[in-house]
Motif scaffolding. Structure first.
Motif, PDB file in Angstrom:
ATOM      1  N   VAL A  55       8.776  46.741 -26.775  1.00 19.79           N
ATOM      2  CA  VAL A  55       9.570  47.103 -25.921  1.00 19.79           C
ATOM      3  C   VAL A  55      10.555  47.017 -25.110  1.00 19.79           C
ATOM      4  CG1 VAL A  55       9.836  46.906 -22.570  1.00 19.79           C
ATOM      5  CG2 VAL A  55       6.565  47.181 -24.158  1.00 19.79           C
ATOM      6  N   LEU A  60       4.121  43.594 -28.566  1.00 13.79           N
ATOM      7  CA  LEU A  60       3.981  44.941 -27.799  1.00 13.79           C
ATOM      8  C   LEU A  60       5.442  44.457 -27.073  1.00 13.79           C
ATOM      9  CD1 LEU A  60      -0.089  44.225 -25.895  1.00 13.79           C
ATOM     10  CD2 LEU A  60       1.561  46.100 -27.012  1.00 13.79           C
ATOM     11  N   VAL A  61       5.673  43.063 -26.837  1.00  6.57           N
ATOM     12  CA  VAL A  61       6.222  42.233 -26.483  1.00  6.57           C
ATOM     13  C   VAL A  61       8.101  42.721 -26.721  1.00  6.57           C
ATOM     14  CG1 VAL A  61       8.734  40.902 -25.043  1.00  6.57           C
ATOM     15  CG2 VAL A  61       5.754  40.369 -25.284  1.00  6.57           C
ATOM     16  N   PHE A  76       1.190  42.311 -20.280  1.00  6.30           N
ATOM     17  CA  PHE A  76       0.861  42.040 -20.997  1.00  6.30           C
ATOM     18  C   PHE A  76       0.673  41.796 -21.923  1.00  6.30           C
ATOM     19  CE2 PHE A  76      -2.672  44.472 -24.023  1.00  6.30           C
ATOM     20  CZ  PHE A  76      -3.886  44.048 -23.133  1.00  6.30           C
ATOM     21  N   GLY A  77       1.629  41.978 -23.052  1.00  5.55           N
ATOM     22  CA  GLY A  77       1.985  40.991 -24.526  1.00  5.55           C
ATOM     23  C   GLY A  77       2.257  39.918 -23.947  1.00  5.55           C
ATOM     24  N   LEU A  78       2.988  39.790 -22.608  1.00  2.00           N
ATOM     25  CA  LEU A  78       3.089  37.914 -22.849  1.00  2.00           C
ATOM     26  C   LEU A  78       1.932  36.649 -22.202  1.00  2.00           C
ATOM     27  CD1 LEU A  78       6.089  38.109 -20.373  1.00  2.00           C
ATOM     28  CD2 LEU A  78       6.212  37.390 -22.507  1.00  2.00           C
ATOM     29  N   ILE A 130       6.419  44.943 -12.211  1.00  4.33           N
ATOM     30  CA  ILE A 130       5.201  44.963 -12.285  1.00  4.33           C
ATOM     31  C   ILE A 130       4.868  43.607 -13.263  1.00  4.33           C
ATOM     32  CG2 ILE A 130       2.808  45.681 -12.810  1.00  4.33           C
ATOM     33  CD1 ILE A 130       3.311  47.897 -11.511  1.00  4.33           C
ATOM     34  N   ARG A 133      13.693  49.083 -16.623  1.00  9.67           N
ATOM     35  CA  ARG A 133      12.369  49.649 -17.169  1.00  9.67           C
ATOM     36  C   ARG A 133      11.893  50.836 -16.476  1.00  9.67           C
ATOM     37  NH1 ARG A 133      13.652  48.064 -22.510  1.00  9.67           N
ATOM     38  NH2 ARG A 133      12.154  49.821 -22.726  1.00  9.67           N
ATOM     39  N   VAL A 138      13.082  37.101 -20.957  1.00  9.89           N
ATOM     40  CA  VAL A 138      11.863  38.964 -21.186  1.00  9.89           C
ATOM     41  C   VAL A 138      12.201  39.444 -19.534  1.00  9.89           C
ATOM     42  CG1 VAL A 138      10.010  39.843 -21.355  1.00  9.89           C
ATOM     43  CG2 VAL A 138      10.634  37.138 -22.338  1.00  9.89           C
ATOM     44  N   LEU A 151       5.718  51.442 -16.484  1.00 10.82           N
ATOM     45  CA  LEU A 151       4.633  51.224 -17.947  1.00 10.82           C
ATOM     46  C   LEU A 151       5.304  50.647 -18.805  1.00 10.82           C
ATOM     47  CD1 LEU A 151       3.581  54.418 -17.431  1.00 10.82           C
ATOM     48  CD2 LEU A 151       1.898  52.415 -17.104  1.00 10.82           C
ATOM     49  N   ASP A 152       6.776  49.984 -18.921  1.00  6.33           N
ATOM     50  CA  ASP A 152       7.459  49.643 -19.711  1.00  6.33           C
ATOM     51  C   ASP A 152       6.790  48.176 -19.313  1.00  6.33           C
ATOM     52  OD1 ASP A 152       7.565  51.300 -22.188  1.00  6.33           O
ATOM     53  OD2 ASP A 152      10.159  51.082 -21.322  1.00  6.33           O
ATOM     54  N   LEU A 170       3.005  46.655 -20.167  1.00  6.11           N
ATOM     55  CA  LEU A 170       3.269  47.239 -21.814  1.00  6.11           C
ATOM     56  C   LEU A 170       3.353  45.390 -21.764  1.00  6.11           C
ATOM     57  CD1 LEU A 170       2.351  48.646 -23.756  1.00  6.11           C
ATOM     58  CD2 LEU A 170       3.952  48.980 -24.595  1.00  6.11           C
ATOM     59  N   ALA A 171       4.600  45.204 -21.370  1.00  8.44           N
ATOM     60  CA  ALA A 171       5.510  43.535 -22.164  1.00  8.44           C
ATOM     61  C   ALA A 171       5.200  42.971 -21.544  1.00  8.44           C
ATOM     62  CB  ALA A 171       7.788  43.769 -21.505  1.00  8.44           C
ATOM     63  N   LEU A 202      -1.255  38.348 -23.444  1.00  4.76           N
ATOM     64  CA  LEU A 202      -2.150  37.544 -24.922  1.00  4.76           C
ATOM     65  C   LEU A 202      -1.611  37.060 -25.272  1.00  4.76           C
ATOM     66  CD1 LEU A 202      -1.996  41.454 -26.253  1.00  4.76           C
ATOM     67  CD2 LEU A 202      -3.727  39.834 -24.886  1.00  4.76           C
ATOM     68  N   ILE A 203       0.042  36.364 -25.440  1.00 10.77           N
ATOM     69  CA  ILE A 203       0.922  35.718 -26.098  1.00 10.77           C
ATOM     70  C   ILE A 203       0.950  34.089 -24.867  1.00 10.77           C
ATOM     71  CG2 ILE A 203       3.192  34.589 -26.310  1.00 10.77           C
ATOM     72  CD1 ILE A 203       4.333  37.141 -26.041  1.00 10.77           C
ATOM     73  N   ARG A 261      15.349  42.027 -19.163  1.00  8.70           N
ATOM     74  CA  ARG A 261      15.409  42.896 -19.657  1.00  8.70           C
ATOM     75  C   ARG A 261      14.383  44.305 -19.231  1.00  8.70           C
ATOM     76  NH1 ARG A 261      18.046  40.584 -24.727  1.00  8.70           N
ATOM     77  NH2 ARG A 261      17.562  37.706 -23.741  1.00  8.70           N
ATOM     78  N   LEU A 262      14.288  43.915 -18.662  1.00  5.66           N
ATOM     79  CA  LEU A 262      12.435  44.485 -17.699  1.00  5.66           C
ATOM     80  C   LEU A 262      12.924  45.313 -16.431  1.00  5.66           C
ATOM     81  CD1 LEU A 262       9.563  42.487 -18.630  1.00  5.66           C
ATOM     82  CD2 LEU A 262      10.512  45.062 -19.629  1.00  5.66           C
ATOM     83  N   GLY A 288       0.286  40.202 -28.883  1.00  7.41           N
ATOM     84  CA  GLY A 288       1.367  39.972 -27.456  1.00  7.41           C
ATOM     85  C   GLY A 288       2.546  40.126 -28.148  1.00  7.41           C
ATOM     86  N   LEU A 292      -1.822  36.020 -30.182  1.00  7.05           N
ATOM     87  CA  LEU A 292      -0.628  35.856 -30.084  1.00  7.05           C
ATOM     88  C   LEU A 292       0.785  37.229 -30.760  1.00  7.05           C
ATOM     89  CD1 LEU A 292       1.474  33.744 -28.847  1.00  7.05           C
ATOM     90  CD2 LEU A 292       0.975  32.158 -31.076  1.00  7.05           C
TER      91      LEU A 292
END
Lengths: 393, 338, 308
Positions: B318, B314-315, C100-102, C36, C90, C83, C93-94, C97-98, C104-105, C86-87, B311, B308
């Motif tokens: 960006v 990372l967010v 991919f983070g989501l 993406i 961009r 989220v 690849l940004d 990355l973002a 995980l979250i 804002r992308l 993640g 968590l």
């Protein structure tokens, strides 16, 4: 200096500090350090959680004293990746300087960490994986296994299919090493015809194609080794494919980690196991009750095997009088440690793999609404694995 | 070509030049010295703290930095995002695993095999993949990566999914030098430094300028008579071979080889490392890999729900900045982000 | 044999339709916003979890999925505002990355809320049997329901894209985004609607499969890659392409798995055929994708607009 490099510098300093902090507390003596290494993230986290929880339950029951020594338990997540597992194992033996490493869940992680752990002088207690090479030619003086040799759980169903007189059985497993070993294990004790051997890609979602094939073949029984989510999918789809009358034998496919999702779909399905939560012994009752009270779920075989690892350490240290330095004495004590497992009969063989009973179990709905496996009959008594003779130790 | 104006050696790409606060070349050039110097001092730190595990983590950082560096060549300078790059790590690792299971433990032979196998795989898959671009390229490289993964999983002769446990580390001219974690660490650091210098040379060379030109404006490059294809293919093959080298080193460090090294999730992590550090800069991927592995290691200490936190970081990276950590650093420093 | 072939084809179509339900939203989001979104698989997972939760609350699968739909729509819109908005401008690849983070979250959040044990969604009684199609060919009723729901969704999307103002804007947005906004269309609202719609479609797919698939924290990741395969084969942004590609992937995967080994047996000795079949089966989909992209580098139904 750019911010970028400052950042890197700060991070390196941070590692150094955590390292130093760890290094400080290693001089403490008369304490036993135990590292748990389990898969605690990702889709298979549940298996690791069951094991970890049961080990901690055992520690609590022992008042956090193993053979009279205060215990420090360090928990690591191998993420089900062998190289991460090695890194975490090295962290445990090199930084934390643990006396015992307990875990992991998966065979490939076990194969990867055996060497780094045992070469450091620490003892490795595998509480789930038990590959044939480690039971046989690659057996290791510092490795102890409280679970089973991988083939054995499958031999149970093979033996049962044989005694039931099933003429044709369809076998299904994922196309990876454990899957191939599983089917080999089943066929080791089943002499009838394997009508089909279906290997499915690892992580397959939909089994309608295989189920249609099985239904078209109309075998006497189906044997499935589909761990985790694959097992859930397969079992949920099984009856719908018109196979309700075909007996379902399995290992690791219907157990207390998958039943919460399979529920009624798995009722009456059979599995070979070394454990059932309703085994009729005082230890089993006590363990199941305590585990369910604390964690609000039914303990699967992953749990009881980890619980026994704690009991093994405790019993061995009692024998050596808390002496951790004399490794040979400790090894001997572990080999001959006596404790009563919730599983019933349990002893370690010459290759440090268990000699234990294996049961046929069946999925039932308990009075409290929970689904669990239930003891049906004992298939093997004091059963030793097939590779022990290859072990020169 | 406007790129000719780029300082010939600095670890700076044209995209960084856009930032108003251009550092003097002297300082820009000192950054790699600092990073490599810091890494070179890690064993001292391990010695001072008595914590030999620091060396293990640092070696792992360097190995993944090497893999990320190779990916950055095609991603950062060629706009070719490979989502199957972990396959090359796997090929390198299996070169060690398979050869050593036949008793061939010599490091140089293993490296030669790894480079040959990965080069060939990259040549064939690159040739097929480079017909596409953008997201289609991402997905076709994923396809080849997955094929390599499933092939190794079903390869029973070499352990399949259970992997191969190595009997020891590779030898160099019969000497068991790499047995020592310290020697391995400096060996890996040396390889990374060499790869870094190679990249710097490549990027600054005519080859690198054409590659970047293709990234920024393929039509123009074609108009002035360059065929992007052969340049891109060459870069793709070089990147694959260097990643395979990282695989050889990973197999040696872990002394274990398995298909788990080549999953698509691994390829994704490599992309994340490169983007996190800042694409198209030479130090970016090294910093990205270091930070990623450090985060994995440090966050896992705090909670089992550490993903968590990862993640969220990372967010936020960006959302907080463009160009990953290096962009963030620039922004913190007061430079404009846009 | 013929019966088995028909049955397996039906299975393949059904699997394809399932993939289409997830892929439709992804390809719309990709095509219109050029985004993406790796987190799309997670939305599918959230749909399944919400269906499981609401079905348990109400005791009915139908109510469960009916409440889960607006809930995933709301979650999708919330994510868009927090989220994704804002992308859009961009780099890809940004976005990778973002999102991919989501992943995980959201995966971890689901684990915190519902635990790591898989959830159960009981099969609705009315659809738990199987029905006779022709001869002795029987097919599970629930799978027919999935096929029907998927076809209805496909038709609905086809109508929306081709015959409504929103669809017109979508088509225009996918090919000439700047032009559309220059013409005074509220592009922000359009994007929000598309994103919410895509999330809801993914959630719907997750809810529909909850009774037959494992509802666990990893379910989104396992479908994500296949979904990307589908939209890339179909041509990014094309709903029609996604439909054709999804059915193609479903058929190739299912028929290849069941009949591939039989075909191989005619060419090789049985042991080699079995080994080969096992090795090839999981690769089939990827071989298909590589072949399609080699022959048609922008997919089967490329969208106009040059750069995409």
């Amino acid at each position: 200096m750019s911010k970028m490099t400052k950042l890197a510098l700060a991070l390196l300093t941070a590692t150094a500090l955590t390292g130093a902090a760890h290094a400080q507390d290693k001089a403490q003596d008369k304490k036993v350090k135990i590292g748990l290494i389990y898969t605690l993230s990702g889709p298979s986290a549940l298996l690791g959680e069951q094991s970890r929880d049961a080990f901690l339950l055992a520690a609590e029951k022992l008042g956090n004293k193993f053979g009279g020594l205060d215990a420090e338990i360090i928990i690591q997540d191998d993420e089900q990746k062998p190289d991460i597992g090695v890194s975490k194992a090295q962290q445990l033996v090199e930084r934390d300087q643990v006396d015992f490493v307990v875990g992991p869940i998966f065979s490939n992680v076990l194969n990867a960490i055996v060497k780094p752990v045992t070469a450091s002088g620490a003892f490795l207690i595998s509480t789930n994986a038990g590959t044939s090479n480690l039971a046989g030619k690659d057996c290791n003086a510092n490795l102890f296994v409280t679970s089973y040799q991988n083939d054995q759980m499958h031999e149970v169903s093979g033996k049962y299919a044989e005694t039931q007189g099933y003429k044709r059985v369809v076998l299904i497993a994922p196309n990876y090493q454990a899957g191939k070993d599983a089917l080999a294990g089943f066929k080791h004790s089943y002499k009838g015809e394997a009508a089909q051997e279906l290997y499915v890609p690892l992580g397959q979602l939909d089994f309608s194609a295989e189920l249609a094939q099985i239904a078209a073949d109309a075998p006497d029984a189906v044997y499935a080794f589909l761990p985790g989510g694959m097992g859930v999918n397969f079992v949920k789809q099984y009856r719908q494919a018109g196979l309700e009358a075909t007996p379902f034998l399995s290992a690791f496919t219907v157990d207390e980690t998958t039943l919460p999702a399979q529920q009624d779909a798995a009722l009456g399905f059979m599995a070979g196991s070394n454990w059932a939560p309703d085994l009729d012994t005082p230890e089993a009752r006590a363990f199941t009750t305590a585990y369910e009270a604390k964690y609000k779920r039914v303990p699967a075989t992953y749990a009881v095997q980890a619980y026994d690892a704690a009991m093994l350490i405790d019993a061995a240290l009692k024998k050596t009088g808390g002496n951790l330095e004399d490794k040979d004495a400790l090894r001997q004590a572990m080999k001959t440690a006596e404790f009563t497992s919730p599983r019933g009969q349990f002893a370690l063989g010459d290759n440090h793999f268990p000699i234990q009973d294996f049961y046929l179990t069946k999925v039932v709905k308990r009075a409290d609404g929970q689904f669990a496996t239930s003891y049906v009959e004992t298939i093997f008594d004091d059963y030793k694995d097939n590779y022990a003779s290859e072990c020169k130790m | 070509m406007s790129e000719a104006a780029t300082p010939s050696l600095g670890p700076v790409s044209s995209s960084v030049i856009d930032a108003p606060h251009v550092r003097p070349p002297l300082l820009a050039q000192s950054a790699p010295w600092l990073i490599f110097g810091l890494f070179a001092a890690v064993p001292l730190l391990a010695l001072a703290t008595g914590d030999s595990f620091i060396l293990v983590v640092a070696t792992r950082m360097l190995i993944f930095a090497l893999a990320a560096l190779s990916l950055n060549l095609i991603m950062g300078y060629g706009a070719l995002v490979s989502f199957g790059h972990a396959a090359y790590i796997g090929i390198g690792a299996y070169a060690v695993g398979i050869l050593s299971s036949y008793g061939i433990n010599d490091l140089l032979l293993q490296i030669a095999a790894a480079l040959a196998a990965s080069g060939l795989f990259a040549l064939v898959t690159g040739y097929l993949s480079l017909r596409t671009s953008g997201v289609y390229f991402i997905m076709i490289t994923l396809a080849f990566g997955q094929m390599a993964f499933f092939f190794m999983v079903s390869l029973s002769a070499f352990g399949g999914d259970d992997g191969i446990s190595l009997s020891g580390r590779s030898t160099l001219f019969g000497a068991d030098l790499l047995r020592s974690n310290l020697v391995l660490f400096y060996g890996v650091l040396g390889v990374l430094a060499a790869a870094f210098l190679l990249m710097r040379m490549l990027v600054a060379s005519r080859f690198g300028r054409v590659l970047r030109g293709t990234r920024d404006n393929p039509t123009r490059m074609r108009a002035i008579g360059f065929s992007p294809f052969s340049f891109q293919l060459t870069a793709y093959v070089i990147a694959g071979m260097i990643a395979a080298l990282a695989g050889v080193l990973l197999a040696n460090q872990v002394q274990f080889v398995s298909p788990a090294y080549m999953t698509w999730a691994r390829s994704g992590e490599l992309i994340v490392m490169v983007v996190l550090g800042g694409m198209g800069t030479l130090l970016g991927p090294i910093i990205g890999a270091t930070v990623f592995i450090l985060l994995e290691d440090v966050l896992a200490h705090f909670s089992e729900h550490w993903k968590l936190g990862l993640g969220l970081i990372l967010v936020l990276v960006v959302l907080g900045s463009r160009d990953g950590m290096s962009g963030l650093a620039r922004r913190l420093r007061g430079g404009s982000d846009v | 044999m013929l019966n088995l072939f028909l049955l397996q084809s039906l299975n393949g179509i059904q699997f394809g339709i399932l993939l289409f339900l997830v892929a439709a939203g992804l390809t719309l989001i990709f095509g219109v916003m050029d985004l993406i979104n790796l987190a799309h698989g997670v939305l599918y997972m959230i749909g399944a979890y919400l269906t499981a939760a609401f079905a348990a609350m109400t005791g009915s699968f139908a109510y469960g999925i009916l409440i889960a739909l607006p809930a995933t729509l709301a979650i999708g819109i919330a994510l868009e505002v927090l989220v994704f908005r804002r992308l859009y401008d961009r780099s890809h690849l940004d976005q990778v990355l973002a999102t991919f983070g989501l992943i995980l979250i959201l995966n971890e959040t689901v684990k915190i809320i519902w635990g790591s044990a898989p959830l159960s969604v009981p099969m609705p009684e009315a659809f738990s049997g199987s029905i006779q199609l022709m001869g002795n060919l029987r097919y599970p009723t629930f799978r027919i329901l999935i096929i029907a729901a998927g076809l209805a969704t496909a038709l609905g999307l086809y109508f929306m894209v081709n015959h409504t103002r929103l669809g017109m804007l979508l088509r225009a947005g996918a090919t000439h985004g700047a032009m559309v906004s220059a013409l005074g269309v509220n592009i922000r609202r359009l994007f929000m609607i598309v994103f919410g719609l895509g999330a809801m479609l993914a959630g719907f797919a997750g809810g529909m499969v909850a009774p037959i698939l494992s509802v666990d924290p990893g379910m989104g990741d396992s479908i994500l890659i296949l979904t990307f395969v589908v939209i890339v084969i179909g041509g990014v942004g094309s709903v029609r392409g996604a439909f054709v590609a999804a059915i193609l992937v479903g058929l190739v995967d299912t028929l290849g798995r069941s009949f591939g080994p039989m075909l191989l047996r005619n060419l090789l000795d049985p042991a080699a055929a079995a080994q080969m079949g096992r090795t090839l089966a999981p690769m089939l989909v990827y071989i298909l994708m590589a072949a399609v992209l080699y022959l048609r580098p922008t997919g089967l139904f490329p969208m106009g607009g040059g750069t995409r």
